[in-house]
Design a protein around this motif. Structure first.
Motif, PDB file in Angstrom:
ATOM      1  N   ALA A 162       8.824  -1.149  -8.887  1.00  0.00           N
ATOM      2  CA  ALA A 162      10.137  -1.859  -8.598  1.00  0.00           C
ATOM      3  C   ALA A 162      10.750  -2.399  -9.242  1.00  0.00           C
ATOM      4  O   ALA A 162      12.405  -2.692  -8.681  1.00  0.00           O
ATOM      5  N   MET A 163      11.615  -1.104 -10.505  1.00  0.00           N
ATOM      6  CA  MET A 163      12.572  -1.659 -11.119  1.00  0.00           C
ATOM      7  C   MET A 163      13.114  -0.018 -11.371  1.00  0.00           C
ATOM      8  O   MET A 163      13.789  -0.426 -12.085  1.00  0.00           O
ATOM      9  N   LEU A 164      13.035   0.380  -9.492  1.00  0.00           N
ATOM     10  CA  LEU A 164      14.036   1.465 -10.375  1.00  0.00           C
ATOM     11  C   LEU A 164      15.468   0.991  -9.690  1.00  0.00           C
ATOM     12  O   LEU A 164      15.570   0.194  -9.246  1.00  0.00           O
ATOM     13  N   TRP A 165      16.228   2.244  -9.707  1.00  0.00           N
ATOM     14  CA  TRP A 165      17.467   2.873  -9.012  1.00  0.00           C
ATOM     15  C   TRP A 165      18.255   0.903  -9.673  1.00  0.00           C
ATOM     16  O   TRP A 165      18.307   0.756 -10.841  1.00  0.00           O
ATOM     17  N   ASP A 166      18.878   0.057  -8.753  1.00  0.00           N
ATOM     18  CA  ASP A 166      20.212  -0.638  -9.296  1.00  0.00           C
ATOM     19  C   ASP A 166      19.472  -1.488  -9.944  1.00  0.00           C
ATOM     20  O   ASP A 166      19.918  -2.522 -10.522  1.00  0.00           O
ATOM     21  N   SER A 167      18.125  -2.153  -9.414  1.00  0.00           N
ATOM     22  CA  SER A 167      17.080  -3.282 -10.600  1.00  0.00           C
ATOM     23  C   SER A 167      17.347  -2.789 -12.048  1.00  0.00           C
ATOM     24  O   SER A 167      17.598  -3.774 -11.913  1.00  0.00           O
TER      25      SER A 167
ATOM     26  N   GLN B  52      10.202  -7.064  -2.053  1.00  0.00           N
ATOM     27  CA  GLN B  52       9.722  -6.401  -2.861  1.00  0.00           C
ATOM     28  C   GLN B  52       9.761  -6.107  -3.864  1.00  0.00           C
ATOM     29  O   GLN B  52       9.414  -5.203  -4.550  1.00  0.00           O
ATOM     30  N   VAL B  53      10.847  -5.485  -3.504  1.00  0.00           N
ATOM     31  CA  VAL B  53      11.770  -5.400  -5.578  1.00  0.00           C
ATOM     32  C   VAL B  53      12.144  -6.002  -5.976  1.00  0.00           C
ATOM     33  O   VAL B  53      12.838  -7.368  -5.469  1.00  0.00           O
ATOM     34  N   ALA B  54      12.891  -5.033  -7.266  1.00  0.00           N
ATOM     35  CA  ALA B  54      14.178  -6.179  -7.971  1.00  0.00           C
ATOM     36  C   ALA B  54      15.122  -5.887  -7.412  1.00  0.00           C
ATOM     37  O   ALA B  54      16.601  -5.830  -7.889  1.00  0.00           O
ATOM     38  N   TYR B  55      15.593  -6.063  -6.306  1.00  0.00           N
ATOM     39  CA  TYR B  55      16.698  -6.424  -5.696  1.00  0.00           C
ATOM     40  C   TYR B  55      17.219  -7.357  -5.118  1.00  0.00           C
ATOM     41  O   TYR B  55      16.184  -8.247  -4.771  1.00  0.00           O
ATOM     42  N   ALA B  56      17.965  -7.789  -4.791  1.00  0.00           N
ATOM     43  CA  ALA B  56      18.746  -9.169  -4.208  1.00  0.00           C
ATOM     44  C   ALA B  56      18.916  -9.357  -2.958  1.00  0.00           C
ATOM     45  O   ALA B  56      19.679 -10.282  -2.404  1.00  0.00           O
ATOM     46  N   GLU B  57      18.036  -7.945  -2.318  1.00  0.00           N
ATOM     47  CA  GLU B  57      18.414  -7.805  -0.741  1.00  0.00           C
ATOM     48  C   GLU B  57      17.641  -9.498   0.231  1.00  0.00           C
ATOM     49  O   GLU B  57      18.472 -10.094   0.522  1.00  0.00           O
ATOM     50  N   SER B  58      16.028  -9.798  -0.395  1.00  0.00           N
ATOM     51  CA  SER B  58      15.941 -10.877   0.063  1.00  0.00           C
ATOM     52  C   SER B  58      16.546 -12.248   0.294  1.00  0.00           C
ATOM     53  O   SER B  58      16.597 -13.022   0.222  1.00  0.00           O
ATOM     54  N   LEU B  59      17.199 -12.627  -1.863  1.00  0.00           N
ATOM     55  CA  LEU B  59      17.695 -13.596  -1.447  1.00  0.00           C
ATOM     56  C   LEU B  59      19.037 -13.661  -0.790  1.00  0.00           C
ATOM     57  O   LEU B  59      19.225 -14.212   0.514  1.00  0.00           O
TER      58      LEU B  59
ATOM     59  N   SER C 147       1.039  -1.304   0.073  1.00  0.00           N
ATOM     60  CA  SER C 147      -0.247   0.056  -0.006  1.00  0.00           C
ATOM     61  C   SER C 147       1.051   1.264   0.066  1.00  0.00           C
ATOM     62  O   SER C 147       0.640   2.341  -0.523  1.00  0.00           O
ATOM     63  N   ILE C 148       2.100   1.328   0.487  1.00  0.00           N
ATOM     64  CA  ILE C 148       3.448   2.316   0.323  1.00  0.00           C
ATOM     65  C   ILE C 148       3.772   2.872  -0.735  1.00  0.00           C
ATOM     66  O   ILE C 148       3.550   3.339  -1.404  1.00  0.00           O
ATOM     67  N   LEU C 149       3.840   1.513  -1.005  1.00  0.00           N
ATOM     68  CA  LEU C 149       4.648   1.419  -1.913  1.00  0.00           C
ATOM     69  C   LEU C 149       3.576   1.911  -3.838  1.00  0.00           C
ATOM     70  O   LEU C 149       4.123   3.281  -4.489  1.00  0.00           O
TER      71      LEU C 149
ATOM     72  N   TYR D 119      10.932 -10.342 -17.151  1.00  0.00           N
ATOM     73  CA  TYR D 119      12.125 -10.272 -16.230  1.00  0.00           C
ATOM     74  C   TYR D 119      11.189  -9.657 -14.868  1.00  0.00           C
ATOM     75  O   TYR D 119      11.416  -9.939 -13.889  1.00  0.00           O
ATOM     76  N   ASP D 120      10.473  -8.406 -15.133  1.00  0.00           N
ATOM     77  CA  ASP D 120       9.728  -7.818 -13.531  1.00  0.00           C
ATOM     78  C   ASP D 120       8.785  -8.707 -12.405  1.00  0.00           C
ATOM     79  O   ASP D 120       9.092  -9.165 -11.434  1.00  0.00           O
ATOM     80  N   VAL D 121       8.145  -8.866 -13.791  1.00  0.00           N
ATOM     81  CA  VAL D 121       6.820 -10.499 -12.559  1.00  0.00           C
ATOM     82  C   VAL D 121       8.283 -11.372 -12.053  1.00  0.00           C
ATOM     83  O   VAL D 121       8.220 -11.635 -10.828  1.00  0.00           O
ATOM     84  N   VAL D 122       9.232 -12.301 -12.811  1.00  0.00           N
ATOM     85  CA  VAL D 122       9.998 -12.794 -12.186  1.00  0.00           C
ATOM     86  C   VAL D 122      10.640 -12.350 -10.805  1.00  0.00           C
ATOM     87  O   VAL D 122      11.560 -13.026  -9.679  1.00  0.00           O
ATOM     88  N   ALA D 123      11.356 -10.990 -11.560  1.00  0.00           N
ATOM     89  CA  ALA D 123      12.619 -10.451 -10.533  1.00  0.00           C
ATOM     90  C   ALA D 123      12.117 -10.049  -9.468  1.00  0.00           C
ATOM     91  O   ALA D 123      12.269 -10.396  -7.847  1.00  0.00           O
ATOM     92  N   VAL D 124      10.248  -9.667  -9.340  1.00  0.00           N
ATOM     93  CA  VAL D 124       9.767  -9.464  -7.605  1.00  0.00           C
ATOM     94  C   VAL D 124       9.207 -10.475  -7.202  1.00  0.00           C
ATOM     95  O   VAL D 124       9.435 -10.815  -5.997  1.00  0.00           O
TER      96      VAL D 124
END
Length: 396
Positions: A56-61, A160-167, A31-33, A110-115
């Motif tokens: 969700a694909m901003l910045w380093d994404s 929940q964005v396209a970054y590697a942090e969760s992994l 909701s915030i995003l 890509y965006d669907v899979v990355a998120v």
């Protein structure tokens, strides 16, 4: 009535309780995003008011997207003044490679899979984090509230964005759990993959070395069998080697011994210009850049003293020696190699075991206040770091 509710709660399996916490937290964070996406002006990555996946694909994404689609350049970009510029070499290969593989398997974009990879990795991290906190606290309520804080933390939108942090967090919490279980052989493949997901290999090697030294020192009161002594020692060396593998890979492909470090240094150049990598110098440089001399150094000393006092506090000591050794090792690693700026908050995420200390008080008022404070922190972080507001110089 309260006893009946508590009884019903206890009948719900722990993993389902964690899943419910995670799902509810994603509703809040999404909701915030979405609110900020609706306000987002046109920028370098998206049109005005992008949908969720574009937002969700901003910045380093975008860098991870480049790696997934094109790989890494064999020549380093050079700026007009002759320095190494920004390139894909700053971003490790596991996350984009996994996304590319799943794209081939599912035929999804890509965006669907990355998120999806980020969200599922975050859920896995939450589940293992519960088991880790249960192991050190021996209390379901504390362990579950630790997960609550993990899921609503100020930087949890990054999960929940396209970054590697969760992994990275999934692999890290699994690694810490395996260390506490003394399952060192299982750690070799996990450490190998984790070291090529985000730069944690050297920090984890230091942690394992301290862990080995502590177990050897305590061998009279806590047995340290020869097999575990040898395996954990080899594992520490292996982690150190894996921490250098990406530097060697960049060297081999580009022909430049310092390709990786020069690329990383390019990101701090807008602040302090191009500098050589001198261990532990960046935080002094950063403190003076942000606050000026001598105030910057004074504030840095205060921060380090405050961190030391936190690490010595009873709440943190209840987390056990191993988790404190990890936080200390990672903190020293950050002090040695990173330049403090707005991305530093994201780089602090591997210190998440400290959430277990904040979860110990059982007051309903305290816990409610912490959740509300953390959600407010999410709004603040998205506003300052993720949302692109004109000429933005506060990247996440």
């Amino acid at each position: 009535m309260a006893d009946r509710r508590l009884g019903l709660l206890r009948r719900i399996p722990w993993w389902l309780q964690v899943g419910i916490v995670f799902a509810l937290s994603r509703v809040v964070t999404t909701s915030i995003l979405l609110f900020y996406a609706a306000q987002q002006p046109r920028n370098a990555w998206t049109a005005a008011s992008p949908d969720y996946l574009d937002f969700a694909m901003l910045w380093d994404s975008h860098w991870y997207y480049i790696v997934a689609m094109s790989g890494y350049p064999d020549q380093l970009p050079i700026t007009d003044d002759g320095h190494v510029g920004e390139s894909a070499w700053a971003f490790m290969p596991v996350y984009p490679a996994l996304v590319r593989l799943l794209m081939a398997v599912t035929a999804a974009p890509y965006d669907v899979v990355a998120v999806a990879v980020s969200v599922l990795s975050a859920l896995g991290a939450a589940l293992i984090f519960y088991k880790l906190m249960l192991r050190v606290s021996h209390n379901h309520s504390t362990a579950l509230f630790s997960v609550v804080l993990f899921c609503v933390a100020p930087l949890s939108p990054i999960l929940q964005v396209a970054y590697a942090e969760s992994l990275q967090l999934l692999l890290l919490v699994l690694s810490l759990h395996l260390v506490l279980q003394r399952r060192y052989l299982w750690l070799f493949p996990v450490v190998a993959v984790m070291s090529l997901t985000r730069p944690t290999g050297l920090a984890f090697a230091l942690f394992l070395a301290l862990h080995w030294g502590y177990r050897w020192w305590r061998r009279e009161s806590e047995p340290f069998p020869r097999r575990e002594l040898a395996t954990s020692g080899i594992l520490a060396i292996f982690s150190g080697v894996m921490g250098l593998v990406w530097l060697v890979a960049a060297w081999i492909v580009t022909g430049s011994l310092t390709a990786y470090t020069d690329t990383e240094l390019a990101w701090r150049a807008p602040y302090i210009g191009y500098q050589h990598l001198i261990p532990f110098a960046a935080w002094i440089q950063g403190a003076n850049w942000w606050l000026g001399f001598p105030l910057g150094v004074v504030m840095l000393v205060i921060v380090l003293i405050a961190f030391t006092l936190v690490m010595l506090s009873p709440w943190v000591r209840r987390l056990g020696v191993d988790l404190r050794l990890w936080v200390l090792s990672y903190g020293l690693y950050l002090l040695a190699v990173f330049f403090p700026q707005s991305s530093t908050f994201r780089l602090l995420m591997p210190m998440f075991p400290l959430l277990g200390a904040l979860a110990q008080p059982r007051s309903v008022l305290y816990r409610t206040g912490m959740v509300l404070l953390f959600i407010a922190g999410q709004i603040g972080w998205v506003h300052i770091a993720w949302w692109v507001d004109g000429a933005d110089w506060t990247p996440p």
